[in-house]
Motif scaffolding. Structure first.
Motif, mmCIF file in Angstrom:
data_model
loop_
_atom_site.group_PDB
_atom_site.id
_atom_site.type_symbol
_atom_site.label_atom_id
_atom_site.label_comp_id
_atom_site.label_asym_id
_atom_site.label_seq_id
_atom_site.Cartn_x
_atom_site.Cartn_y
_atom_site.Cartn_z
ATOM 1 N N GLY A 57 0.829 -1.183 0.000
ATOM 2 C CA GLY A 57 0.000 0.000 0.000
ATOM 3 C C GLY A 57 0.867 1.238 0.000
ATOM 4 N N GLU A 62 -4.260 2.756 3.337
ATOM 5 C CA GLU A 62 -4.337 1.689 2.351
ATOM 6 C C GLU A 62 -3.758 0.384 2.901
ATOM 7 O OE1 GLU A 62 -3.186 0.766 -2.307
ATOM 8 O OE2 GLU A 62 -2.470 2.618 -1.382
ATOM 9 N N ASN A 66 -5.870 -2.996 3.613
ATOM 10 C CA ASN A 66 -5.420 -4.242 2.995
ATOM 11 C C ASN A 66 -5.152 -5.317 4.046
ATOM 12 O OD1 ASN A 66 -5.661 -3.054 0.499
ATOM 13 N ND2 ASN A 66 -3.484 -2.607 0.290
ATOM 14 N N ARG A 91 -14.048 1.495 5.794
ATOM 15 C CA ARG A 91 -12.791 2.163 5.469
ATOM 16 C C ARG A 91 -11.928 2.276 6.708
ATOM 17 N NH1 ARG A 91 -13.472 7.899 6.792
ATOM 18 N NH2 ARG A 91 -15.654 8.208 7.359
#
Length: 148
Positions: A57, A62, A66, A91
């Motif tokens: 990421g 990110e 992940n 998120r």
């Protein structure tokens, strides 16, 4: 029946506190750059187990997202996902230098107390491996997670 429910809730709370006591320092298990220890549950669903995974990421958010995505699909036989219901994480967002927020969907409310405790413990233990992250906050439907 009410006493049994209270006992289970108390046991879950004690387990969560016990699991999170060790969360103030980075785990010594991180293998190499980009490799992280991810958490799963055993077949009995009473304890956490681990697997090492390379996570890629370009940002903390990110990589964190992940990590949580990978935690939904264990590789080792006998390990099971901590995510007892589907579509739990919306998120992940970094706030400041040392805090990461995990935004859960409405599906989070379907978890049993024991599944909830194990899930949060595994997420916290995984995410505090990220550089600079010391704290993890949980939100459900954009609201801070609170006790019922």
């Amino acid at each position: 029946m009410r006493t049994m429910h209270n006992f289970i809730g108390l046991a879950a709370l004690i387990s969560l506190i016990w699991c999170l006591c060790g969360c103030s320092t980075k785990p010594a298990e991180q293998v190499s750059e980009g490799a992280y220890v991810l958490y799963y549950t055993s077949a009995e669903r009473f304890s956490l187990t681990t697997e090492h995974h390379e996570i890629k990421g370009s940002s903390i958010q990110e990589i964190g997202f992940n990590m949580l995505s990978q935690m939904q699909k264990p590789v080792t036989v006998g390990n099971y996902s901590l995510f007892a219901v589907e579509d739990l994480v919306n998120r992940v967002a970094q706030e400041g230098e040392n805090l990461i927020n995990v935004y859960m969907t409405e599906n989070y409310k379907q978890l049993s107390v024991s599944d909830e405790v194990l899930l949060r413990a595994g997420i916290v233990k995984a995410l505090i491996q990220l550089d600079g992250i010391e704290y993890v906050s949980f939100y459900v439907n954009e609201l801070p997670l609170t006790d019922p």
